[in-house]
Design a protein around this motif. Structure first.
Motif, short mmCIF file in Angstrom:
data_model
loop_
_atom_site.label_atom_id
_atom_site.label_comp_id
_atom_site.label_asym_id
_atom_site.label_seq_id
_atom_site.Cartn_x
_atom_site.Cartn_y
_atom_site.Cartn_z
N PRO A 142 0.82 -1.21 0.00
CA PRO A 142 0.00 0.00 0.00
C PRO A 142 0.86 1.27 0.00
CG PRO A 142 0.04 -0.94 2.20
CD PRO A 142 0.82 -1.88 1.30
N THR A 143 1.63 1.42 -1.07
CA THR A 143 2.49 2.58 -1.26
C THR A 143 2.12 3.22 -2.60
OG1 THR A 143 4.15 1.26 -2.43
CG2 THR A 143 4.43 1.48 -0.03
N SER A 169 -6.58 -2.32 2.83
CA SER A 169 -5.56 -1.77 3.72
C SER A 169 -6.21 -0.74 4.62
CB SER A 169 -4.41 -1.14 2.93
OG SER A 169 -4.91 -0.09 2.12
N GLY A 170 -5.62 -0.51 5.75
CA GLY A 170 -6.18 0.44 6.69
C GLY A 170 -5.58 0.28 8.06
N LEU A 171 -6.41 0.47 9.08
CA LEU A 171 -5.94 0.43 10.46
C LEU A 171 -5.61 -0.99 10.89
CD1 LEU A 171 -8.56 2.86 12.01
CD2 LEU A 171 -6.15 3.33 11.57
N PRO A 172 -4.50 -1.18 11.59
CA PRO A 172 -4.16 -2.52 12.09
C PRO A 172 -5.02 -2.88 13.30
CG PRO A 172 -2.52 -0.94 12.80
CD PRO A 172 -3.47 -0.19 11.90
N ALA A 180 -2.55 6.99 13.78
CA ALA A 180 -2.69 6.70 12.34
C ALA A 180 -2.39 7.95 11.52
CB ALA A 180 -4.10 6.20 12.05
N ASP A 181 -1.72 7.74 10.39
CA ASP A 181 -1.43 8.85 9.50
C ASP A 181 -2.64 9.09 8.58
OD1 ASP A 181 -0.71 7.48 6.66
OD2 ASP A 181 -0.05 6.23 8.34
N THR A 183 -3.03 9.04 5.31
CA THR A 183 -3.23 8.08 4.23
C THR A 183 -3.88 6.80 4.76
OG1 THR A 183 -1.31 8.96 3.08
CG2 THR A 183 -2.08 6.80 2.38
N THR A 184 -3.43 6.32 5.91
CA THR A 184 -4.01 5.11 6.50
C THR A 184 -5.47 5.34 6.86
OG1 THR A 184 -1.85 4.44 7.35
CG2 THR A 184 -3.78 3.43 8.38
N ARG A 187 -7.53 5.35 3.65
CA ARG A 187 -7.73 3.99 3.14
C ARG A 187 -8.74 3.23 4.00
NH1 ARG A 187 -3.84 1.76 -0.36
NH2 ARG A 187 -2.16 3.19 -0.83
N SER A 188 -8.66 3.41 5.30
CA SER A 188 -9.59 2.74 6.20
C SER A 188 -11.02 3.19 5.95
CB SER A 188 -9.21 3.02 7.66
OG SER A 188 -7.96 2.51 7.95
#
Length: 195
Positions: A142-143, A169-172, A180-181, A183-184, A187-188
């Motif tokens: 996810p780049t 992709s998203g939050l773990p 969380a940044d 971008t994350t 995506r989440s």
């Protein structure tokens, strides 16, 4: 430059290895059993002679064809496209995927001179056209480069009657929104699911 500094300089070239870690590892090797050091040096020196890319999927193997490609137990209707050979090991060890793999050998990165022609995309298309795949799972990182590669492959596959998916992709799990940044979080939010 002495021998320790020279060894540390070489070790520092390894991924994720900083100056202090390289020096610490150099001193560790100095104090290690000489038999261990010789065995390590021999394995490093011979690794490229023993390991090669599988001619089918591109994953590293010592055999003519890798364990994934020769296994009759794997689902031959699913093909997961990954960037590097170590991605196949990571996914396989998780025990959640039983299909086949295709290793691209990197991701599209024009700034570093890596275009589609430098990756195993032609081989991917040939493999898809000669196989009986129902789903192509794009599992690039996810780049920016991974996203570009995924979109490029998706466009190439548009005319084929295949289910083309991408890993979410998203939050773990166990993650904290405060860390969380942007971008994350984006995506989440885009990959949200109905409860």
């Amino acid at each position: 430059m002495n021998a320790i500094e020279d060894l540390a300089r070489l070790i520092k070239k390894l991924p994720g290895m900083g100056e202090k870690s390289a020096l610490r590892l150099s001193y560790y090797l100095l104090k290690s059993d000489p038999t261990y050091n010789r065995a390590l040096a021999e394995r490093i020196a011979s690794i490229q002679e023993k390991i090669h890319p599988c001619p089918v999927c591109g994953s590293y193997t010592e055999d003519d064809i890798c364990e994934f490609c020769k296994s009759e137990k794997r689902d031959r209707t699913e093909l997961m496209v990954v960037e590097e050979s170590q991605d196949t090991v990571t996914i396989n060890q998780a025990g959640i995927y039983n299909g086949l793999f295709h290793v691209l050998g990197g991701a599209i990165n024009p700034l570093n001179g890596i275009g589609p022609d430098k990756l195993r995309i032609k081989e991917l298309l040939e493999r898809i056209d000669s196989g009986n795949f129902k789903e192509i799972i794009i599992a690039t990182n996810p780049t920016e480069e991974g996203d570009t590669t995924a979109l490029y492959i998706k466009r190439l596959l548009e005319d084929r009657k295949l289910n083309v998916t991408r890993l979410a992709s998203g939050l773990p799990i166990g993650g904290d929104l405060g860390y969380a940044d942007k971008t994350t979080l984006m995506r989440s939010l885009k990959s949200r699911i109905k409860l």
